[in-house]
Design an enzyme around this catalytic site. Structure first.
Site, mmCIF file in Angstrom:
data_model
loop_
_atom_site.group_PDB
_atom_site.id
_atom_site.type_symbol
_atom_site.label_atom_id
_atom_site.label_comp_id
_atom_site.label_asym_id
_atom_site.label_seq_id
_atom_site.Cartn_x
_atom_site.Cartn_y
_atom_site.Cartn_z
ATOM 1 N NE ARG A 72 -45.626 -1.455 -5.214
ATOM 2 C CZ ARG A 72 -45.134 -0.260 -5.469
ATOM 3 N NH1 ARG A 72 -45.585 0.453 -6.505
ATOM 4 N NH2 ARG A 72 -44.216 0.284 -4.723
ATOM 5 C CB ALA B 289 -48.156 3.866 1.628
ATOM 6 N NE ARG C 24 -48.401 -5.191 1.360
ATOM 7 C CZ ARG C 24 -47.426 -4.570 0.673
ATOM 8 N NH1 ARG C 24 -47.722 -3.816 -0.364
ATOM 9 N NH2 ARG C 24 -46.167 -4.693 1.040
ATOM 10 C CD GLN D 159 -41.286 -3.817 -4.275
ATOM 11 O OE1 GLN D 159 -40.125 -4.200 -4.223
ATOM 12 N NE2 GLN D 159 -42.149 -4.058 -3.313
ATOM 13 C CG ASP E 190 -44.829 1.686 3.078
ATOM 14 O OD1 ASP E 190 -43.691 1.873 2.630
ATOM 15 O OD2 ASP E 190 -45.750 1.176 2.415
ATOM 16 C CE LYS F 53 -41.103 -2.750 0.060
ATOM 17 N NZ LYS F 53 -41.903 -3.892 0.585
HETATM 18 O O1 MRU Z 1 -44.294 -3.322 -0.573
HETATM 19 P P1 MRU Z 1 -44.648 -2.107 -1.376
HETATM 20 O O2 MRU Z 1 -44.251 -2.195 -2.806
HETATM 21 O O3 MRU Z 1 -46.099 -1.721 -1.187
HETATM 22 O O4 MRU Z 1 -43.762 -0.968 -0.708
HETATM 23 C C1 MRU Z 1 -43.788 0.330 -1.229
HETATM 24 C C2 MRU Z 1 -42.899 1.251 -0.529
HETATM 25 O O5 MRU Z 1 -42.208 0.910 0.404
HETATM 26 C C3 MRU Z 1 -42.950 2.688 -0.946
HETATM 27 O O6 MRU Z 1 -41.718 3.298 -0.797
HETATM 28 C C4 MRU Z 1 -43.964 3.407 -0.052
HETATM 29 O O7 MRU Z 1 -45.186 2.744 -0.063
HETATM 30 C C5 MRU Z 1 -44.155 4.812 -0.446
HETATM 31 S S1 MRU Z 1 -45.132 4.928 -1.903
HETATM 32 C C6 MRU Z 1 -45.389 6.532 -2.309
#
Ligand code: MRU
Length: 379
Positions: free
Chosen positions: A66, A68, A103, A215, A256, A267
């Site tokens: 997971r 981005a 996703r 996370q 993202d 997030k």
């Molecule tokens: O749902 P996730 O865990 O994939 O969400 C991740 C995030 O929101 C991160 O902050 C984002 O992807 C940036 S990662 C460098």
């Protein structure tokens, strides 16, 4: 001395228990992909092998991988796995569609798929698997290079604050996991933190736990711990209080999807941190690689698709019991409705700056277009 330590750090990827590690790699058999299955962290370190494009789709959907940038790289390797099995046009099309829908919010997924499609589609079938692997490897390496550059630009921000505080520790608040686990290596929001720490700057991180999947508590805290960075996990609602009491110097989060006008989707809960930072006159920075920019969109609130995930992620929490078992327990009453929006949008006006591989830029259309002219599109 500090400079030498920083240089050493540039060469070294992140480590797990002292061992060099990335989040994704090509296995020695030359026909499968290895990943860290992030669903088991922080209590167990589990790696997994992806043998097929279906495995890659499932890994993205179920958040074995997971974040981005890592979603994008996993999708790129997914196309390679597809081409390895069947290099036809139809297989390419099916792989693209299946990975694309895994996703919806992080635009890096589409960016990587478009890169792979462009690399492969006009090539003879017998060469497609080799070309796909080469391009996927390049995308993975590019992610690392970009994150290192983000780190160098963000480091300056931390150093400036450290200088203003006469070397007193700099407190960074971050949300979710925009660390190396969310990328191939280094992370985006964490890259400046790792560089600062390695350079001897006193830096401490407040990691929002980031319900519902935690996370921050599970992943950010774990990787900061692996790197020896002082950190404190806080419940999501604590940030505002800390800011009011002068305990946060700056916020750095990931993204993202960032629109052409600089709206930031990240997030769920990120927007509230931006509001609190603004109310307390604190800098709110977003670290992002250029594949996270979606130049086809302007108004993030109206246009970015927000993922909604399973109710069980809100209704239940997973953790370790006193006797070491990892269990899931329900935390809401039977029958209560729950909502699980995965992301929110922080309007550009609340963003102090975007930390990109090409420098720290303003969150607006002109600055983004000037920094990445080759990516600008007309609608
Ligand atoms: O749902 P996730 O865990 O994939 O969400 C991740 C995030 O929101 C991160 O902050 C984002 O992807 C940036 S990662 C460098």
């Amino acid at each position: 001395m500090a400079a030498t330590r920083a240089r050493t750090c540039y060469k070294d990827p992140m480590k797990v228990d002292g061992k060099d590690m990335r989040t994704i790699w090509v296995e020695a058999d030359g026909k499968s992909v290895g990943i860290i299955d992030q669903r088991y962290l922080p209590h167990e370190f589990v790696t997994r092998r992806l043998n097929t494009v279906a495995d890659a789709v499932l890994a993205i959907k179920t958040m074995q991988v997971r974040g981005a940038p890592l979603i994008g790289v996993a999708a790129a390797y997914g196309v390679w796995l597809a081409m390895h099995a069947d290099a036809s046009d139809e297989a390419l099309m099916i792989a693209y569609a299946a990975l694309f829908t895994a996703r919806p919010t992080a635009i890096n997924l589409k960016w990587a798929l478009d890169e792979m499609n462009a690399a492969v589609r006009n090539q003879p079938r017998e060469k497609r698997a080799v070309i796909a692997l080469r391009r996927a490897n390049e995308i993975a390496e590019q992610d690392i290079t970009i994150n290192q550059a983000i780190g160098r630009h963000g480091l300056k921000l931390i150093e400036d604050i450290a200088a203003r505080k006469n070397g007193e520790r700099v407190n960074v608040l971050t949300h979710c996991n925009a660390g190396w686990l969310a990328t191939v290596d280094w992370g985006t929001a964490t890259a400046p933190i790792y560089l600062a720490h390695d350079k001897g700057v006193a830096v401490h991180v407040f990691a929002d736990e980031t319900r519902p999947r935690n996370q921050g508590a599970s992943l950010t805290a774990w990787e900061l711990g692996q790197h020896g960075v002082p950190h404190t996990v806080i419940p999501d609602n604590t940030g505002g209080h800390l800011m009011q009491h002068g305990l946060v110097d700056l916020v750095i989060v990931g993204a993202d999807r960032v629109t052409a006008q600089g709206d930031v989707c990240n997030k769920i809960g990120t927007y509230l941190k931006a509001l609190a930072a603004r109310d307390n006159k604190l800098p709110f920075y977003v670290a992002l690689p250029s594949p996270t920019i979606d130049f086809t969109l302007s108004d993030g609130l109206a246009e970015i698709p927000i993922e909604q995930r399973a109710a069980s992620e809100v209704a239940c929490m997973t953790g370790k019991t006193a006797d070491g078992r990892v269990v899931s327990v329900q935390v809401v009453p039977d029958g209560s409705a729950v909502a699980n929006y995965g992301f929110d949008v922080t309007p550009a006006r609340l963003v102090t700056g975007l930390i990109t591989e090409r420098g720290v830029i303003a969150a607006n259309r002109a600055a983004l277009a000037a920094a990445f002219p080759e990516r600008v599109q007309t609608r």
